[in-house]
Design a protein around this motif. Structure first.
Motif, PDB file in Angstrom:
ATOM      1  N   SER A 173      61.376  25.329  25.774  1.00 28.11           N
ATOM      2  CA  SER A 173      61.655  24.734  24.462  1.00 28.11           C
ATOM      3  C   SER A 173      63.151  24.674  24.194  1.00 28.11           C
ATOM      4  N   THR A 174      63.852  25.727  24.557  1.00 30.16           N
ATOM      5  CA  THR A 174      65.295  25.763  24.352  1.00 30.16           C
ATOM      6  C   THR A 174      65.980  24.683  25.187  1.00 30.16           C
ATOM      7  N   TYR A 175      65.602  24.602  26.455  1.00 31.31           N
ATOM      8  CA  TYR A 175      66.189  23.568  27.307  1.00 31.31           C
ATOM      9  C   TYR A 175      65.834  22.175  26.798  1.00 31.31           C
ATOM     10  N   SER A 176      64.628  21.983  26.336  1.00 28.86           N
ATOM     11  CA  SER A 176      64.222  20.675  25.805  1.00 28.86           C
ATOM     12  C   SER A 176      65.097  20.293  24.614  1.00 28.86           C
ATOM     13  N   ALA A 177      65.338  21.251  23.722  1.00 30.57           N
ATOM     14  CA  ALA A 177      66.188  20.993  22.555  1.00 30.57           C
ATOM     15  C   ALA A 177      67.610  20.648  22.979  1.00 30.57           C
ATOM     16  N   LEU A 178      68.125  21.390  23.948  1.00 27.47           N
ATOM     17  CA  LEU A 178      69.479  21.133  24.430  1.00 27.47           C
ATOM     18  C   LEU A 178      69.589  19.755  25.082  1.00 27.47           C
ATOM     19  N   ILE A 179      68.636  19.431  25.930  1.00 26.86           N
ATOM     20  CA  ILE A 179      68.659  18.135  26.617  1.00 26.86           C
ATOM     21  C   ILE A 179      68.516  17.004  25.605  1.00 26.86           C
ATOM     22  N   SER A 180      67.669  17.202  24.620  1.00 30.12           N
ATOM     23  CA  SER A 180      67.489  16.197  23.567  1.00 30.12           C
ATOM     24  C   SER A 180      68.773  15.988  22.783  1.00 30.12           C
ATOM     25  N   ALA A 181      69.439  17.071  22.414  1.00 35.14           N
ATOM     26  CA  ALA A 181      70.698  16.964  21.676  1.00 35.14           C
ATOM     27  C   ALA A 181      71.763  16.273  22.518  1.00 35.14           C
ATOM     28  N   CYS A 182      71.807  16.577  23.806  1.00 33.73           N
ATOM     29  CA  CYS A 182      72.770  15.917  24.694  1.00 33.73           C
ATOM     30  C   CYS A 182      72.481  14.419  24.776  1.00 33.73           C
ATOM     31  N   ALA A 183      71.208  14.067  24.826  1.00 26.87           N
ATOM     32  CA  ALA A 183      70.827  12.651  24.876  1.00 26.87           C
ATOM     33  C   ALA A 183      71.295  11.930  23.626  1.00 26.87           C
ATOM     34  N   LYS A 184      71.081  12.541  22.481  1.00 25.48           N
ATOM     35  CA  LYS A 184      71.489  11.916  21.216  1.00 25.48           C
ATOM     36  C   LYS A 184      73.000  11.856  21.093  1.00 25.48           C
ATOM     37  N   GLY A 185      73.675  12.778  21.720  1.00 22.10           N
ATOM     38  CA  GLY A 185      75.130  12.807  21.684  1.00 22.10           C
ATOM     39  C   GLY A 185      75.775  12.023  22.806  1.00 22.10           C
ATOM     40  N   ASP A 186      74.982  11.219  23.502  1.00 21.19           N
ATOM     41  CA  ASP A 186      75.492  10.407  24.616  1.00 21.19           C
ATOM     42  C   ASP A 186      76.193  11.249  25.673  1.00 21.19           C
ATOM     43  N   ASN A 187      75.633  12.419  25.952  1.00 21.30           N
ATOM     44  CA  ASN A 187      76.191  13.300  26.963  1.00 21.30           C
ATOM     45  C   ASN A 187      75.145  13.491  28.063  1.00 21.30           C
ATOM     46  N   ALA A 188      74.875  12.382  28.762  1.00 20.03           N
ATOM     47  CA  ALA A 188      73.828  12.386  29.786  1.00 20.03           C
ATOM     48  C   ALA A 188      74.148  13.342  30.929  1.00 20.03           C
ATOM     49  N   GLU A 189      75.416  13.432  31.296  1.00 18.31           N
ATOM     50  CA  GLU A 189      75.778  14.321  32.400  1.00 18.31           C
ATOM     51  C   GLU A 189      75.429  15.774  32.079  1.00 18.31           C
TER      52      GLU A 189
END
Length: 190
Positions: A122-138
């Motif tokens: 869940s934590t990783y999912s939240a982090l990956i989701s936030a990165c996606a929304k922040g245009d930080n795909a890398e």
């Protein structure tokens, strides 16, 4: 609550916290705020449970700024955030461009002993989701690799977040690869 007061039954912090929690879960943001205002007007201060419900309502309403304000306010009032507070905050921040804030919250949560030594799916999912929304795909992809290196199995939410990160960064090859992995498990990305 007016009928009960007429019978001599006055709601307390627990009653208001339960009401705010129910309003938050029922997606009644306006009623959540009204209940808080009424509670404070009666001289009752919110407790940690009340703040958790309010922060959860903010997460549900995609209002990370308000969630963070409530988090600061509760600490200013001497209330110590618990694991539910941090989970609700992480959820709220994941819905906005707050990947760095999530990382800070995780560090703080670990420092206070409220986080397992290792973040969960869940934590990783939240982090990956936030990165996606922040245009930080890398960064999202780095987290994906880190998660799998630690033996954590991505779920449909994690795959969906990664797909969104790749789509925003126009990484079509990775997007297609993730899509097929996800659908191969019988999942439909959200």
């Amino acid at each position: 609550m007016g009928k009960h007061a007429a019978k001599g039954l006055e709601p307390d912090v627990i009653t208001y916290s339960a009401l705010i929690n129910a309003c938050a879960k029922g997606d009644y943001a306006e009623k959540t705020v009204q209940s808080l205002v009424e509670m404070q007007r009666k001289g009752l201060g919110p407790d940690v449970i009340t703040y958790n419900a309010l922060i959860s309502a903010c997460a549900k309403g995609d209002n990370a700024e308000k969630a963070l304000q409530l988090w600061v306010e509760m600490q200013r009032k001497g209330l110590e955030p618990d694991v539910i507070t941090y989970s609700a905050l992480i959820n709220a921040c994941a819905k906005g461009d707050y990947a760095e804030k999530i990382l800070q919250l995780l560090v703080e949560r670990q420092r206070k002993g409220l986080e397992p030594k290792e973040p969960n799916v869940s934590t990783y999912s939240a982090l990956i989701s936030a990165c996606a929304k922040g245009d930080n795909a890398e960064k999202a992809l780095q987290l994906w690799v880190e998660m799998q290196r630690k033996g954590l199995e991505p779920d449909v939410i994690t795959y969906s977040a990664r797909i969104k990160a790749c789509a925003r960064a126009t990484m079509q090859r990775r997007l297609c690869s993730n899509w097929w992995r996800c659908s191969g498990r019988g999942w439909s990305p959200t």
